[in-house]
Scaffold this active site. Structure first.
Site, mmCIF file in Angstrom:
data_model
loop_
_atom_site.group_PDB
_atom_site.id
_atom_site.type_symbol
_atom_site.label_atom_id
_atom_site.label_comp_id
_atom_site.label_asym_id
_atom_site.label_seq_id
_atom_site.Cartn_x
_atom_site.Cartn_y
_atom_site.Cartn_z
ATOM 1 N N PRO A 2 -0.773 4.340 -2.972
ATOM 2 C CA PRO A 2 -0.108 4.080 -1.697
ATOM 3 C C PRO A 2 0.410 2.654 -1.548
ATOM 4 O O PRO A 2 -0.352 1.697 -1.589
ATOM 5 C CB PRO A 2 -1.172 4.398 -0.643
ATOM 6 C CG PRO A 2 -2.452 4.501 -1.364
ATOM 7 C CD PRO A 2 -2.173 4.713 -2.800
ATOM 8 N N GLU A 3 1.722 2.535 -1.430
ATOM 9 C CA GLU A 3 2.366 1.286 -1.057
ATOM 10 C C GLU A 3 3.049 1.567 0.283
ATOM 11 O O GLU A 3 2.776 2.590 0.900
ATOM 12 C CB GLU A 3 3.353 0.847 -2.152
ATOM 13 C CG GLU A 3 2.668 0.676 -3.510
ATOM 14 C CD GLU A 3 3.608 0.246 -4.633
ATOM 15 O OE1 GLU A 3 4.597 -0.449 -4.343
ATOM 16 O OE2 GLU A 3 3.349 0.622 -5.787
#
Length: 282
Positions: A2-3
């Site tokens: 997750p970015e």
DNA sequence: CGCGCCTCCTGTGTGC
DNA sequence: TGCACACAGGAGGCGC
């Protein structure tokens, strides 16, 4: 992994599913899931039960849920954290860490995290901006992000440009995947020294960062495996649009040269040897 | 104080 | 077949 685009996708899902609902019960199934919360599980639970979630906000890779008490739930997904909406009768996930139920008896919110790099905390009075996130820079999708200040700070640093993109106190939300993608678009090698970048080059790089993040949000993020999914368990499809990350040996989409992989900061970096020449070392 | 390296964690894939 | 090990990497902490 997750970015910003993955966290924004989760934020949108949470806003739809939990805003306005009142927390009935909280169960903590793993001690590491509660971050920087010294008073412990009992205090964490007591501060949340009976509270109504007002909204769901994000800065960079951090999420927070302002509560009607003026406090907030702060969350970071780390490497493998998931926030899932599940019907009460759904079987517990293998790595279920925290469960929230709501007074309306509707879907539960579950924090599931295989590698336990992620976690949730309660921020005292943090509805506006939690103290825990105060050191995190605004992200480039924030309308108050200051482009001029970013360019000045970037060029004032004595480091390599990829390190700077990953520095969450300079610009937040960019991780290994989108750093490589933005550098590929900007035709810059990640080892280029920041203090040698021209102003226009720094501005172009920022524009590419913003562009790739925006496109990835539209695609619902990048999913390589089951570790990143939205609140309904669905994958994003931006992996089909990657030009550099994970493409070692495959032809560059611009010039056909095989993409190279290098070790950098103890992780992999992908780039085109021809479009992104390594800077000369002295 | 700026910079960069180390560590936390677990499941998956690979090579011998 | 089984074991050992590399790998994925965000971010806080710490040493220089």
């Amino acid at each position: 992994m997750p970015e910003l685009p993955e966290v924004e996708t989760v934020r949108q899902g949470l806003a739809k599913w939990v805003a306005g609902r009142t927390i009935a019960t909280v169960e903590v199934h793993h001690p590491r899931a509660i971050r920087r919360h010294l008073p412990g599980d009992a205090h964490f639970i007591a501060m949340l039960q009976g509270r109504t979630v007002v909204d769901v906000a994000r800065r960079g890779k951090y999420l927070w849920l302002p509560l009607d008490s003026g406090d907030a739930i702060v969350g970071h997904l780390g490497m493998s954290g998931q926030l899932l909406m599940q019907p009460a009768e759904a079987e517990d996930e293998k790595h279920l860490r925290i469960r929230f139920t709501f007074t309306d008896g509707g879907p539960q919110l579950r924090f599931v995290d295989q590698r336990t790099f992620g976690g949730l905390a309660v921020s005292d009075g943090g509805a506006e901006l939690p103290d825990e996130i105060a050191h995190i820079a605004r992200d480039p999708m924030d309308e108050l992000f200051d482009d001029d200040a970013f360019v000045a700070r970037l060029r004032g640093k004595h480091t390599e440009v990829k390190r700077a993109l990953l520095d969450q106190t300079l610009i937040s939300g960019v991780g290994n995947i989108y750093a490589d993608e933005a550098l590929w678009r900007a035709r810059l090698h990640g080892a280029r020294p920041t203090d040698a970048l021209t102003g226009p080059a720094a501005r172009r790089l920022l524009a590419h960062v913003r562009e790739v993040l925006g496109e990835a949000i539209v695609a619902g993020g990048t999913s390589f495996d089951e570790l990143y999914v939205n609140v309904n368990g669905e994958s994003g499809y931006f992996d089909r649009s990657l030009n550099a990350y994970g493409r070692e040996g495959e032809p560059c989409h611009r010039c056909g040269t095989p993409i190279r992989r290098e070790q950098f900061m103890n992780r992999s970096s992908f780039s085109c040897p021809r479009c992104q020449p390594r800077p000369r070392t002295h």
